[in-house]
Design an enzyme around this catalytic site. Structure first.
Site, mmCIF file in Angstrom:
data_model
loop_
_atom_site.group_PDB
_atom_site.id
_atom_site.type_symbol
_atom_site.label_atom_id
_atom_site.label_comp_id
_atom_site.label_asym_id
_atom_site.label_seq_id
_atom_site.Cartn_x
_atom_site.Cartn_y
_atom_site.Cartn_z
ATOM 1 N N HIS A 1 10.623 41.269 -9.010
ATOM 2 C CA HIS A 1 10.764 42.523 -9.647
ATOM 3 C C HIS A 1 12.351 42.746 -9.621
ATOM 4 O O HIS A 1 13.160 42.272 -9.150
ATOM 5 C CB HIS A 1 10.107 43.459 -8.849
ATOM 6 C CG HIS A 1 8.673 43.193 -8.466
ATOM 7 N ND1 HIS A 1 7.684 43.722 -9.371
ATOM 8 C CD2 HIS A 1 8.054 42.442 -7.687
ATOM 9 C CE1 HIS A 1 6.541 43.177 -9.032
ATOM 10 N NE2 HIS A 1 6.715 42.674 -8.089
ATOM 11 N N HIS B 1 9.240 39.819 -13.469
ATOM 12 C CA HIS B 1 7.931 39.698 -14.200
ATOM 13 C C HIS B 1 8.211 40.194 -15.794
ATOM 14 O O HIS B 1 9.164 40.740 -16.070
ATOM 15 C CB HIS B 1 6.968 40.722 -13.450
ATOM 16 C CG HIS B 1 7.744 42.172 -13.536
ATOM 17 N ND1 HIS B 1 7.257 42.924 -14.556
ATOM 18 C CD2 HIS B 1 8.160 42.703 -12.584
ATOM 19 C CE1 HIS B 1 7.721 44.070 -14.326
ATOM 20 N NE2 HIS B 1 8.274 43.895 -13.054
ATOM 21 N N GLU C 1 8.621 45.130 -5.635
ATOM 22 C CA GLU C 1 9.286 46.070 -6.109
ATOM 23 C C GLU C 1 9.812 47.161 -5.097
ATOM 24 O O GLU C 1 8.846 47.420 -4.032
ATOM 25 C CB GLU C 1 8.762 46.867 -7.370
ATOM 26 C CG GLU C 1 9.733 47.789 -8.221
ATOM 27 C CD GLU C 1 11.234 47.348 -8.369
ATOM 28 O OE1 GLU C 1 11.806 46.988 -7.598
ATOM 29 O OE2 GLU C 1 11.169 47.030 -9.845
ATOM 30 N N ARG D 1 1.836 42.094 -11.697
ATOM 31 C CA ARG D 1 2.683 41.572 -12.746
ATOM 32 C C ARG D 1 3.357 40.417 -12.271
ATOM 33 O O ARG D 1 3.631 39.671 -13.536
ATOM 34 C CB ARG D 1 3.498 42.799 -13.215
ATOM 35 C CG ARG D 1 4.158 43.573 -12.032
ATOM 36 C CD ARG D 1 4.669 44.913 -12.553
ATOM 37 N NE ARG D 1 5.704 45.685 -11.739
ATOM 38 C CZ ARG D 1 5.294 46.401 -10.847
ATOM 39 N NH1 ARG D 1 3.892 46.478 -10.388
ATOM 40 N NH2 ARG D 1 6.260 46.733 -10.068
HETATM 41 O O1 LIG Z 1 9.950 51.627 -12.329
HETATM 42 C C1 LIG Z 1 10.261 50.573 -11.466
HETATM 43 O O2 LIG Z 1 9.672 50.310 -10.765
HETATM 44 C C2 LIG Z 1 11.699 49.939 -11.650
HETATM 45 C C3 LIG Z 1 11.555 48.659 -12.570
HETATM 46 O O3 LIG Z 1 10.863 48.423 -13.867
HETATM 47 O O4 LIG Z 1 12.426 50.580 -12.517
HETATM 48 P P1 LIG Z 1 14.127 50.869 -12.517
HETATM 49 O O5 LIG Z 1 14.529 49.977 -13.419
HETATM 50 O O6 LIG Z 1 14.543 52.158 -12.589
HETATM 51 O O7 LIG Z 1 14.731 50.394 -11.164
#
Ligand SMILES: O=C(O)[C@@H](CO)OP(=O)(O)O
Length: 331
Positions: free
Chosen positions: A259, A86, A189, A135
């Site tokens: 994600h 996204h 995610e 998102r």
């Molecule tokens: O905050 C989150 O959900 C993820 C993606 O933005 O972060 P990270 O890159 O730390 O896995």
């Protein structure tokens, strides 16, 4: 799967028919050059990856109410698979751990999604999968609005019998001009547990850079009360194998908008990365990545070129022909 049981099960997996891939004459307002061979990941991890599954065949996606479409693969037996993380979200902008908190895109994220759409506007798409988070869904919709084929992306609602019935389409022609968008929580995610909503820099200051890096990028160490990448992969890769690979086997062209970590786990599977290698795999927001699925194998093709970049028009004969048809329609 333990940590993901608290997630809302919004998966809409009921089947649609994507109809034929007939093209009609339309005006295109987007000036696009097609695929150039670029890898925008932190690392270029090689071209050929193996798929593990040609055996589990399910029906291709079907529009509600339409006669069942054939499961016979298209003649070409070659499909495109586009993966897009996204665009920037409001919490990416604030540097907050987001996980399964449902945060929308920033204006920059909207721009990134539109730009991603321009990059893939010459690549066929028959069915779209997104997570249940806004998102990813915004990104999918904004990207598809740039596509030269001008089909309408429509979210499939099968969360209840009523939702299914009330979202029926009663015109075969209209169905042919639509692309089903299937939402699945399994593509969400990773669930970031007690880090959700915390500032990433402040968390590093408090717990130490190494600890936070371990939580964010290690394969099997979960953040407090959250999912490790391994746990995220259990549900995301299982969904990919059970629902998306059969579409590709059936000759459907698929886009997935999801994600950073759910896509890292799918790429880890596609590219056969080790748990060490995946640590350094970073995905930028709003950058599409193309794979070709052919003869049971995934061939990594990097990111299609942007509209202002010169580039190779297509990697395969089928993609080149598709683009030529679009060019013919638009003259
Ligand atoms: O905050 C989150 O959900 C993820 C993606 O933005 O972060 P990270 O890159 O730390 O896995």
């Amino acid at each position: 799967m333990a940590a993901s049981t608290s997630l809302r099960a919004l998966s809409s997996i009921k089947l649609w028919s994507t109809g034929s891939f007939g093209l009609e004459k339309r005006t295109c307002h987007v000036n696009c050059v097609s695929v150039g061979r670029r890898c925008t990941n932190a690392r270029n991890l090689g071209l050929v990856c193996a798929s593990n599954s040609q055996s589990s065949v399910v029906e291709p996606v079907q529009l509600p109410g339409s006669p069942k479409s054939s499961t016979t693969p298209k003649k070409s037996s070659e499909s495109a698979l586009i993966l897009i993380r996204h665009g920037e979200s409001l919490w990416n902008e604030k540097n907050l751990f987001t996980g399964c908190v449902d945060v929308p895109l920033t204006p920059k994220g909207v721009e990134e999604a539109i730009e991603a759409g321009k990059r893939i506007c010459n690549i066929p798409v028959d069915v779209i999968y997104t997570s249940s988070l806004i998102r990813a869904q915004m990104t999918a919709m904004l990207a598809m609005m740039q596509h030269r084929r001008k089909k309408v992306p429509i979210i499939v609602h099968n969360e209840s019998e009523r939702a299914h019935k009330w979202s029926q389409i009663y015109s075969e022609e209209t169905k042919k001009q639509s692309i089903p968008v299937i939402t699945a929580w399994q593509l969400n995610e990773r669930m970031y547990g007690e880090l959700q909503g915390l500032n990433k820099q402040e968390t590093a200051d408090r717990f130490g850079k190494e600890q936070v890096h371990e939580w964010r990028r290690s394969y099997d160490i979960p953040p407090p009360d959250g999912e490790s990448l391994e746990m995220c992969a259990e549900r995301a890769v299982a969904y990919f194998k059970d629902h998306i690979i059969p579409q590709l086997v059936a000759g459907k062209h698929v886009m997935i908008a999801a994600h950073g970590n759910s896509l890292r786990s799918i790429i880890m599977h596609l590219d056969k990365l080790t748990s060490q290698e995946v640590i350094s795999l970073e995905l930028s927001t709003g950058i599409p990545m193309l794979y070709i699925f052919k003869e049971g194998k995934f061939i990594r093709r990097g990111s299609p070129a942007g509209p202002s970049e010169a580039g190779v028009y297509a990697y395969t004969k089928n993609l080149a022909q598709y683009r030529q048809k679009l060019d013919g329609m638009i003259q």
